[in-house]
Design an enzyme around this catalytic site. Structure first.
Site, PDB file in Angstrom:
ATOM      1  N   SER A  91       0.942  -1.065  -0.267  1.00 16.87           N
ATOM      2  CA  SER A  91       0.391  -0.770  -0.008  1.00 16.87           C
ATOM      3  C   SER A  91       0.885   1.196  -0.037  1.00 16.87           C
ATOM      4  CB  SER A  91      -1.207  -0.414   1.097  1.00 16.87           C
ATOM      5  OG  SER A  91      -2.114   0.513   1.177  1.00 16.87           O
ATOM      6  N   ASP A 229      -1.793   6.282  -3.542  1.00 14.91           N
ATOM      7  CA  ASP A 229      -1.002   5.907  -3.078  1.00 14.91           C
ATOM      8  C   ASP A 229      -1.002   4.388  -3.653  1.00 14.91           C
ATOM      9  OD1 ASP A 229      -3.055   4.119  -3.199  1.00 14.91           O
ATOM     10  OD2 ASP A 229      -2.446   2.935  -0.882  1.00 14.91           O
ATOM     11  N   ASP A 231      -1.179   1.832  -4.265  1.00 15.34           N
ATOM     12  CA  ASP A 231      -1.922   0.643  -4.822  1.00 15.34           C
ATOM     13  C   ASP A 231      -3.352   0.793  -5.352  1.00 15.34           C
ATOM     14  OD1 ASP A 231      -2.493   0.743  -2.336  1.00 15.34           O
ATOM     15  OD2 ASP A 231      -3.635  -1.258  -2.008  1.00 15.34           O
ATOM     16  N   ASP A 233      -6.416   1.752  -3.811  1.00 18.97           N
ATOM     17  CA  ASP A 233      -6.570   2.171  -2.824  1.00 18.97           C
ATOM     18  C   ASP A 233      -6.902   3.483  -2.028  1.00 18.97           C
ATOM     19  OD1 ASP A 233      -5.001   1.738  -0.443  1.00 18.97           O
ATOM     20  OD2 ASP A 233      -5.918   0.335  -0.466  1.00 18.97           O
TER      21      ASP A 233
HETATM   22 MG    MG Z   1      -3.531   1.375   0.079  1.00 18.90          MG
END
Ligand code: MG
Length: 430
Positions: A91, A229, A231, A233
């Site tokens: 993340s 960020d 990834d 999400d």
């Molecule tokens: Mg993330």
């Protein structure tokens, strides 16, 4: 053994996140699930971790579809056609980290019971089947496109905005720029080449990492800046003056658009003024998603910049959030609306500790001795409520730290509250 934190399994590669651990996670999942989709963010360790998980899964007979490099929300959305989804990502953590996050077909991440079962299975010795029972591996090509199409189906294509998107060299590189272009925007990209060494800045979407984005928004006279960020999400934004719209601001903005919302205990008391029905939960998108499913609420969010829209899936989706913010920006005067949102003062500080659990246990006993029970909320950490504010003392889910967050109506009150709770923590740290 305990492997899962509040955001899945996370740690430094080849220290915590070893090929052996990844193999054992794969075996644990291969025992339970027969049809699994897997993907990774842009970190250099992604293929190593993913390959070890695939070896574990297939050795126990699971068939695997490899979705390659993509965003976490796209992988979570792809899980709708499988028994289980596996995302290899750390993340927002820096490049030396990686992690494993697990998904259900409805896009929700593994709940507490599933994580505990997986932890038990990781430690187990599994009997390996005969050679002809080993699973297959094939690639899955369309996960990102399917996710973009699902989001596009919710919006018109006539969004006439200029938007700067900073993908942080992470998993959203192949999603948000294309999505916003298809919605009608003129898109300028920053750090949109996949590179998990994160050469431009650390992938945590905090203001100090996003100076270039702010400048570019101003320099190009853009209407909006969007940042993700590592990834995809999470999402935060900048207004057309280059001002940071962090998680708290966006949480208020989004919450004001929905009737029933789920937010964690560390989010602002402003939310209660903006949405009709507010449900508080533990910090962590896993718990927000659990509560969303349970309550049937329309929206869940966290001040970290995590946004969940059950209309699409129960996964935190910064890419969907980017589309929603673009849509809102064409409908309302964004700067004026945000200026009119109520807001209070915040102060946060993190303290390094050697034993989070022990420190928190001692602190809870201290609070229970010194304060009225009605003022203390133990949903997650210790939230102490005051007439004009609140203070949360809570152990980090991913780091050896305890954090104090205080919110109050003004600077004088916040200083008093902060001093009081900091002194309590210092007493037990010593
Ligand atoms: Mg993330």
């Amino acid at each position: 053994m305990k492997y899962f934190g509040s955001s899945g399994i996370r740690g430094v590669v080849n220290k915590t996140i070893t090929p052996d651990l990844a193999l054992n996670v794969g075996k644990a999942l291969g025992k339970e699930y027969s049809d699994v989709v897997i993907g990774r963010d842009t970190r250099p360790s992604g293929d190593m971790v993913k390959s070890a998980i695939i070896a574990g899964l297939t050795s126990l007979g699971a068939d695997v579809k490899d979705a390659g490099m993509l965003s976490t929300p796209a992988l979570a959305y792809a899980t709708r056609d499988f028994d289980c989804g596996v995302m290899v990502t750390a993340s927002h953590n820096p490049a030396p980290y990686n992690g494993i996050k697990l998904w259900n077909p409805d896009g929700s991440s593994f709940d507490t019971a599933q994580m505990e079962k997986t932890e038990r299975d990781i430690d187990e010795d599994h009997t390996l089947p005969e050679w002809d029972k080993i699973g297959n591996v094939e690639s899955l090509k369309n996960a990102t496109r399917d996710h973009i199409d699902a989001i596009l189906s919710k919006f018109d294509r006539d969004h006439d905005l200029k938007v700067v998107v900073d993908c942080a060299n992470g998993g959203a590189y192949s999603s948000t720029p294309y999505l916003l272009e298809k919605m009608g925007c003129e898109v300028i990209t920053l750090n949109a080449q996949p590179d998990g060494t994160f050469p431009a800045h650390d992938p945590e979407p905090v203001e100090e990492n996003l100076v270039d984005l702010s400048k570019t928004v101003k320099k190009t006279n853009a209407d909006l800046g969007i940042a993700h960020d590592g990834d995809g999400d999470r999402m935060v934004a900048f207004d057309s003056d280059g001002n940071y719209l962090g998680g708290d601001t966006l949480l208020s903005l989004f919450a004001s658009r929905f009737d029933k919302v789920v937010v964690p205990v560390n989010s602002s008391m402003v939310i209660e003024e903006l949405s009709k029905d507010v449900i508080r939960t533990r910090v962590g998108d896993v718990f927000v998603a659990e509560k969303l499913k349970e309550s049937g609420a329309d929206f869940g969010g966290e001040p970290s910049g995590t946004w969940i829209y059950p209309g699409l899936s129960y996964a935190p989706d910064g890419i969907y959030a980017a589309a929603l913010l673009v849509n809102l920006t064409t409908e309302i005067d964004l700067k004026k609306t945000i200026k009119e949102l109520p807001s209070y003062t915040r102060r946060k500080k993190a303290y390094k500790v050697t034993n989070k659990q022990k420190t928190m246990d001692e602190l809870i006993s201290l609070y229970q001795k010194e304060y009225d029970q009605e003022r203390i909320d133990l949903i997650d950490g210790i939230r102490l409520n005051y007439e004009n504010g609140w203070a949360l003392t809570r152990a980090s889910g991913t780091e050896p730290k305890i954090r104090i967050t205080v919110e109050a109506t003004n600077d004088v009150v916040i200083a008093e509250i902060f001093e009081e709770v900091e002194n309590k923590l210092k007493k037990v740290i010593r």
